[in-house]
Design an enzyme around this catalytic site. Structure first.
Site, short mmCIF file in Angstrom:
data_model
loop_
_atom_site.label_atom_id
_atom_site.label_comp_id
_atom_site.label_asym_id
_atom_site.label_seq_id
_atom_site.Cartn_x
_atom_site.Cartn_y
_atom_site.Cartn_z
N HIS A 113 -8.96 -25.25 95.02
CA HIS A 113 -8.34 -25.03 96.33
C HIS A 113 -6.83 -24.95 96.15
CE1 HIS A 113 -8.50 -25.67 100.90
NE2 HIS A 113 -7.22 -25.51 100.60
N HIS A 125 -3.52 -22.08 97.29
CA HIS A 125 -3.11 -20.81 97.92
C HIS A 125 -2.02 -20.17 97.06
CE1 HIS A 125 -5.16 -21.68 101.81
NE2 HIS A 125 -5.05 -22.90 101.35
N ASP A 141 -8.89 -15.10 102.04
CA ASP A 141 -9.37 -15.68 103.30
C ASP A 141 -9.01 -14.84 104.52
OD1 ASP A 141 -6.66 -16.24 103.55
OD2 ASP A 141 -6.92 -18.39 103.89
N GLU A 155 -9.90 -30.62 108.68
CA GLU A 155 -8.56 -31.02 108.24
C GLU A 155 -7.77 -31.50 109.47
OE1 GLU A 155 -6.18 -27.73 107.02
OE2 GLU A 155 -4.63 -28.95 106.07
N ASP A 211 -3.68 -27.48 96.99
CA ASP A 211 -3.50 -26.73 98.24
C ASP A 211 -2.29 -25.77 98.16
OD1 ASP A 211 -4.34 -25.92 100.73
OD2 ASP A 211 -3.65 -27.68 101.81
ZN LIG Z 1 -5.83 -24.77 102.01
#
Ligand SMILES: [Zn+2]
Length: 344
Positions: free
Chosen positions: A16, A18, A138, A201, A279
Site C-alpha cells: 500500500h 501511492h 485507483d 479509514e 501509504d
Molecule cells: Zn492509501
C-alpha cells in the site's frame, strides 16, 4: 546488532503505497521548475517543512500540487525510478504501487504514455537494483464520473501486460460509500483485475462492510476502523481478508491519536491478516522501514509478529505463485541469518 538495525536490515514488501506520495522534496522542486508550476515554497528545507503534514486540508493541498508538477512521461519515469531507489535502500524487494490515472491523463498525456513512462522507471529500477513492482491504479472517490473510463484503461491489453493487477479506490471516503462504485468494480473483476479498495479509514465499519459486499474486496486499504465492530473483526479473521495498515498515516490524518492507541496489535491478536505499509511516505515523513520499527517499538508487536506480517504480505500479494514461493523462501532464510547475527 540492535533491534532497530535488525528491522532495518529485514527484507520487506509493500502493498500500500501511492506513487504520488513518494515524490521527494528535491525532485518536486526540480519538476515544478521545469514545468513552470509555481509552488508556495522555493527551497528544499522550506519544502521539507511544507511536507511536514499538518492536517487533512494540507494533505490535499500538497497532493494536488504534486499532481500539477507531474506532466510528461519522463516525469513519471523519474519518480518511479526514484521510488525503486528508495525500495533498494530499505531492502523492499517487491511493491504493489497505487497511482491515480484520472489525476494525470489529459489532452497532453494519454493513459498509454503515462503507463509507458511509469514502466520505463520500473524497468530501469529493476535492472539496477532487482526490485519489482506491480500496479494498483485507483478510481478517485472525488471523481466518480471517471470510474468507467478508469476501468476501461486498466482492463486494456497493454495495461494488463504492463503490470496492472488490481483496481483501487482512493480519495475522500466520507459521503462516497463503496456502493457507488459497484458497477465499476464488477466490470474490473469480470475482466480479471483484483478488487483492492480503501475502506475503514475515515469512515467506520459500514464502509468496510460495503467494500466487502458491494465490491468483493480481496484486500482492504487501511480497514483499521473495523476494530469498532466485533462481528466485522470475526468476519475478516474467518475469511482472512487482509488489511493494509499504515500506522503513521493514521496518526497524521488524526484517525488515531498515538501509536499506543493504534489498533495494529489488537488486529493481529484477533487473528486478522495484517500487512504493514507506508501509504504516502514523503507526505507523512516516514518510510516503510520506519513503519516496521514503529510496529514493534510503539505499537507493541513482537519481532516474530512483525515477520509474520511480512510473510503474510507475500502470501496475499498479487504476484504469481512461483514468485511468492521464491520470495517466501528467500525471506525466511534472511530472517534466520539476521537472527543469528542479532544473537537471539
Ligand atoms: Zn492509501
Amino acid at each position: 546488532m540492535s533491534l532497530v538495525d535488525y528491522i532495518r536490515a529485514m527484507p520487506k514488501i509493500e502493498l500500500h503505497v501511492h506513487l504520488e506520495g513518494t515524490v521527494q522534496p528535491g525532485t518536486l522542486l526540480e519538476l515544478a521548475d521545469r514545468n513552470n508550476i509555481p509552488l508556495p515554497v522555493s527551497d528544499v528545507s522550506q519544502l521539507q517543512n511544507w511536507y511536514t503534514f499538518r492536517d487533512f486540508d494540507h494533505f490535499i493541498e500538497i497532493y494536488i500540487q504534486i499532481c500539477a508538477c507531474l506532466k510528461t512521461p519522463d516525469d513519471f519515469t523519474r519518480i518511479t525510478y526514484e521510488y525503486g531507489g528508495m525500495m533498494a535502500h530499505q531492502n523492499i524487494r517487491y511493491a504493489e504501487v497505487t497511482w491515480t490515472p484520472a489525476s494525470h491523463v489529459n489532452e497532453h498525456l494519454s493513459f498509454q504514455d503515462l503507463l509507458a513512462g511509469i514502466n520505463a522507471g520500473r524497468d530501469q529500477a529493476e535492472r539496477e537494483w532487482g526490485v519489482r513492482m506491480r500496479w494498483i491504479p485507483d478510481i478517485a472517490r472525488n471523481f466518480p464520473d471517471t470510474a468507467g473510463l478508469v476501468v476501461r484503461w486498466l482492463t486494456s491489453p497493454e495495461a494488463r501486460a504492463g503490470g496492472v493487477v488490481a483496481l483501487g479506490l482512493g480519495g475522500a471516503e466520507i459521503g462516497r460509500p463503496p456502493e457507488l462504485f459497484e458497477d465499476a468494480f464488477r466490470e474490473a473483476r469480470l475482466k480479471g483485475l483484483h478488487s483492492n479498495p480503501h475502506a475503514g479509514e475515515t469512515v467506520g465499519p459500514p464502509s468496510v462492510w460495503g467494500a466487502i459486499r458491494a465490491l468483493s474486496a480481496e484486500r482492504l486499504g487501511h480497514g483499521v476502523r473495523s476494530i469498532e465492530d466485533p462481528a466485522l473483526i470475526k468476519y475478516l479473521a474467518d475469511y482472512q481478508i487482509p488489511l493494509e495498515v499504515n500506522p503513521t498515516s493514521n496518526l497524521c490524518l488524526r484517525v488515531y491519536p498515538s501509536y499506543a492507541e493504534h489498533p495494529l496489535r489488537w488486529l493481529v491478536e484477533a487473528g486478522v491478516c495484517v500487512t504493514i505499509n507506508s501509504d504516502d511516505p514523503a507526505l507523512f515523513n516516514t518510510t516503510l522501514a520506519d513503519e516496521y520499527v514503529h510496529a514493534v517499538q510503539d505499537c507493541g508487536l513482537t519481532v516474530e509478529q512483525l515477520e509474520q506480517t511480512v510473510l503474510d504480505a507475500i502470501q496475499v500479494s498479487y504476484a504469481p505463485d512461483d514468485e511468492k514461493v521464491e520470495m517466501h523462501h528467500t525471506f525466511c532464510e534472511e530472517f534466520a541469518r539476521l537472527r543469528d547475527q542479532h544473537g537471539s
